[in-house]
Design an enzyme around this catalytic site. Structure first.
Site, PDB file in Angstrom:
ATOM      1  N   GLY A 266      32.271  -5.480 -31.585  1.00 28.81           N
ATOM      2  CA  GLY A 266      32.989  -6.718 -31.842  1.00 28.81           C
ATOM      3  C   GLY A 266      34.105  -6.515 -32.855  1.00 28.81           C
ATOM      4  CB  SER A 267      35.677  -8.952 -35.173  1.00 30.97           C
ATOM      5  OG  SER A 267      36.000  -9.872 -34.149  1.00 30.97           O
ATOM      6  CB  ILE A 268      32.801  -4.515 -37.433  1.00 26.51           C
ATOM      7  CG1 ILE A 268      31.987  -4.042 -36.213  1.00 26.51           C
ATOM      8  CG2 ILE A 268      32.104  -5.675 -38.117  1.00 26.51           C
ATOM      9  CD1 ILE A 268      30.572  -3.582 -36.542  1.00 26.51           C
ATOM     10  CG  HIS A 269      36.723  -1.419 -32.477  1.00 27.01           C
ATOM     11  ND1 HIS A 269      38.020  -1.679 -32.030  1.00 27.01           N
ATOM     12  CD2 HIS A 269      36.478  -0.111 -32.153  1.00 27.01           C
ATOM     13  CE1 HIS A 269      38.524  -0.604 -31.456  1.00 27.01           C
ATOM     14  NE2 HIS A 269      37.599   0.377 -31.509  1.00 27.01           N
ATOM     15  CE  LYS A 270      39.137  -8.805 -33.657  1.00 25.72           C
ATOM     16  NZ  LYS A 270      39.171 -10.262 -33.926  1.00 25.72           N
TER      17      LYS A 270
END
Length: 732
Positions: free
Chosen positions: A450-454
């Site tokens: 999810g957004s922790i990949h951003k």
């Protein structure tokens, strides 16, 4: 008659026969000189003798029995008469093979005298009416008359021959016995001796002491204590195996149906005798004493060790457990470092009597065991306890199915805590409802990050010059990639957002536009550099690699999904290492859970330095360290509930998915990964839970992220911040 013959009784009839030839007491010579004719007298005597014998025969027929003594005397007289005839050369009357006629009608004739020369004297014979037929006299010209020998009696056995045969038979027996003795004592002696020794010989293992697992401060997380093993020699078991199994079952904590086949099986599949088989290992010494009291020679109670885990479920998913007949490691660190921990078992071989006791002075050989080595981890037991407690509370509060949390040293890559739930009691590892309890979700569960990949996209955009730290860009509410429309959760309309605003609000549209600037090939390179798509090598068995989409496999929707953490999977420890690289001024450090190894003699074996590599520049890393405070410090940030008084935290929230059997499961995976203190990062904290009912990363894991940081910073004595938190302008 010879001297060897026994004296014979005189036959009374012999006198009458003599009188035939010597009537009136005169000898034959006197009668011849006198010229007296005795023929009439002789004939009368014969008639009287025949009449007497006829009367005797009639009397015997009337009485029905014959005097046995008289019969024997007659037979003896006949033999004597025949012997005298042979000695004197007298010619016997002609006999036939048929049965003689009755004595009343048989006539006897006077035998003619025979000269010693063997010739017959020519004398005129006078016949009377009562005289029976006589043999025709031979003339002188015929020569000597051949005497027909009488049938001989059976020849008696020779004592010497019997003795020789008996001696030969005895000699044959002695030769055969000697040959067999030579075969047993010389030719086959070694084989028989070995077989006899094998029947008496018992070999028992001497288990090596398994090394301990220690935390970073030397506290024992798992170690071994003295205990007993219970084994069986099926060939020496007394009594019914079923009854013995029923007695042992409650003592060993096993079912009788599992114990009985081990006791009753006396041979292996290859036909070899089974002399030793484990029934249970690691039993208490008190239980071993009870089994010894059974006094069954087939039961063997030996020295063993039992694994002790004093923390029970403390780091159980990381430590793992041992089991099996050899006490080998089955999961976790116990399995990954089994060869280092287990040592080398010894054995003792000795001869046992039928009662099961060692034979004094007999064969005995002992090979002492070599103890195992110790393993010291980077885990801090106290920190581990608090992290595990906070995680379990988070899972309970949000009805999550599983979760993981960890604390990592930014500069060394050491894992200070690794918690996972659901968990189990490592001291009783087989009392679980499901094998899922053994799983370490921090290293083995792969999910959409999810957004922790951003954070990778932001780092690459800064590094590649797609945007400056204080730059802004037009961000729409939605964007379409392929046939998929992506939108921002925070309703901002068509607005201009700063980079801090994109990070704070976790803008999907802004992130996708930055990825378009970077390009899929360059983005893939940064993903690989930050450690995605491969294991971290932290040292935990069964670590997963995750899935990383290669650029040539991208579809139309991949341009929107990959940058925001979808169409790929990762473990939470991979994401923790990613944020540690940003916190470590752009240098990636391989995570590790091993501090060092300790040999059995106490020698410390230092570990090799962890693998490191630079991923982004120090300038870019420090810029991102500052910007990642926005989700917590900014008013529109997704991680506002993680704000910690007296400390500045940096991190990113994430909401991913869980793929089960090729499809996304209901709910989502809520995550929060960051570091503290933001101005001088020391520790990375990562929290991730799967919530089937759904929930955002900040709202679900933000509180846990704050509590873990609060305890860790205070526990390690990190000074609080002396300046207020930064203020971010999220709008351009």
């Amino acid at each position: 008659m010879t001297e060897a013959d026994p004296p014979r009784r005189r036959d009374p009839s012999s006198i009458s026969r003599a009188r035939r030839y010597t009537p009136r007491g005169r000898t034959v010579r006197e009668a011849a000189e006198a010229g007296e004719d005795n023929r009439a007298r002789e004939n009368g005597a014969r008639d009287r003798e025949a009449a007497r014998r006829e009367r005797n025969r009639a009397a015997q027929q009337e009485s029905g029995t014959e005097d046995l003594a008289a019969k024997r005397r007659r037979e003896a007289a006949a033999r004597s008469r025949e012997r005298r005839q042979r000695e004197t050369g007298e010619i016997p009357e002609a006999r036939t093979e048929s049965r003689p006629a009755p004595q009343s009608t048989r006539r006897t004739a006077r035998s003619e005298p025979v000269r010693r020369t063997g010739t017959v004297r020519s004398t005129a014979t006078r016949r009377t009416e009562n005289v029976g037929p006589q043999r025709r006299p031979l003339s002188r010209e015929t020569g000597p008359v051949a005497v027909k020998p009488l049938p001989r009696l059976p020849k008696l056995g020779s004592p010497r021959r019997r003795l020789r045969m008996a001696a030969a038979f005895v000699m044959i027996l002695l030769v055969l016995s000697g040959t067999r003795l030579i075969q047993l004592q010389v030719t086959d002696s070694a084989a028989y001796a070995a077989e006899a020794l094998n029947q008496r010989l018992t070999t028992e293992p001497l288990p090596a002491e398994r090394g301990a697992i220690l935390d970073r401060n030397g506290n024992r997380l798992a170690y071994s204590i003295e205990s007993n093993y219970i084994a069986v020699d099926p060939g020496m078991v007394e009594g019914d195996p079923a009854e013995l199994a029923a007695l042992l079952a409650p003592l060993l904590g096993r079912k009788a149906s599992e114990i009985e086949p081990i006791i009753a099986t006396k041979e292996s599949a290859q036909g070899d005798a089974i002399r030793f088989a484990y029934l249970q290992r690691g039993v208490d010494i008190a239980v071993g004493n009870q089994i010894e009291d059974l006094k069954n020679p087939g039961l063997i109670v030996g020295d063993d060790e039992r694994r002790v885990v004093p923390g029970h479920d403390l780091a159980a998913n990381l430590l793992g457990f041992t089991g099996g007949d050899q006490g080998e490691g089955l999961t976790g660190m116990e399995a990954e470092y089994d060869e280092w921990l287990r040592g080398t078992d010894g054995e003792v071989s000795y001869e046992r009597s039928q009662s099961g006791q060692p034979i004094p002075g007999a064969f005995y050989r002992e090979e002492p065991p070599e103890p195992g080595n110790d393993l010291q981890l980077t885990i801090d037991a106290d920190l581990q306890f608090q992290v595990q407690k906070i995680l379990e509370q988070t899972v309970t509060d949000h009805d999550a199915t599983f979760g993981s949390a960890m604390v990592m040293d930014v500069h060394s890559g050491e894992m200070l805590a690794m918690a996972s739930t659901p968990t189990y009691d490592a001291a009783n590892p087989f009392e679980v409802d499901s094998d899922e309890a053994y799983r370490d979700y921090g290293t083995q569960a792969t999910v959409d990050p999810g957004s922790i990949h951003k954070a990778i996209v932001f780092a690459a955009a800064l590094e590649e010059g797609c945007i400056t730290p204080d730059g802004t860009m037009q961000v729409d509410q939605t964007i379409t990639k392929g046939d998929q429309e992506y939108h921002d959760t925070y309703q901002h309309g068509d607005a201009v957002l700063s980079l801090a605003g994109i990070i704070a609000q976790s803008s999907n549209v802004g992130t996708i536009e930055l990825a378009d600037c970077i390009g899929k090939e360059k983005l893939y390179e940064y993903q690989r550099a930050f450690g995605l798509g491969e294991i971290t090598g932290v040292g935990v068995a069964g670590e997963a690699t995750g899935i990383l989409q290669e650029p040539e496999n991208w579809s139309g929707t991949s341009y929107g999904s990959v940058p925001i953490g979808h169409e790929g999977t990762a473990t939470i420890i991979q994401m923790a290492a990613l944020y540690a690289a940003i916190a470590n001024d752009g240098v990636y450090v391989q995570p590790t859970v091993i501090d060092h190894k300790i040999e059995a003699d106490g020698t410390v074996v230092e570990q090799e330095e962890p693998e490191t590599r630079r991923v982004i520049s120090t300038e870019t890393a420090q810029q991102l360290q500052y910007l990642l405070q926005a989700p917590i410090a900014a008013e529109t940030g997704t991680g506002r509930n993680a704000e910690l008084e007296n400390y500045h935290l940096a991190g990113k929230t994430g909401t991913g998915g869980l793929v089960v059997d090729g499809e996304y499961a209901p709910g989502n995976v809520a995550s929060f990964v960051g570091f503290a203190p933001a101005e001088d990062p020391q520790y990375v904290v990562a929290v991730s839970v799967y919530v089937p009912g759904g929930g955002g990363g900040g709202s679900t894991t933000g509180e846990a992220f704050k509590e873990i940081n609060e305890f860790a910073l205070g526990y390690f004595g990190v000074r609080p911040a002396t300046t207020p938190p930064p203020v971010f302008d999220v709008w351009g």
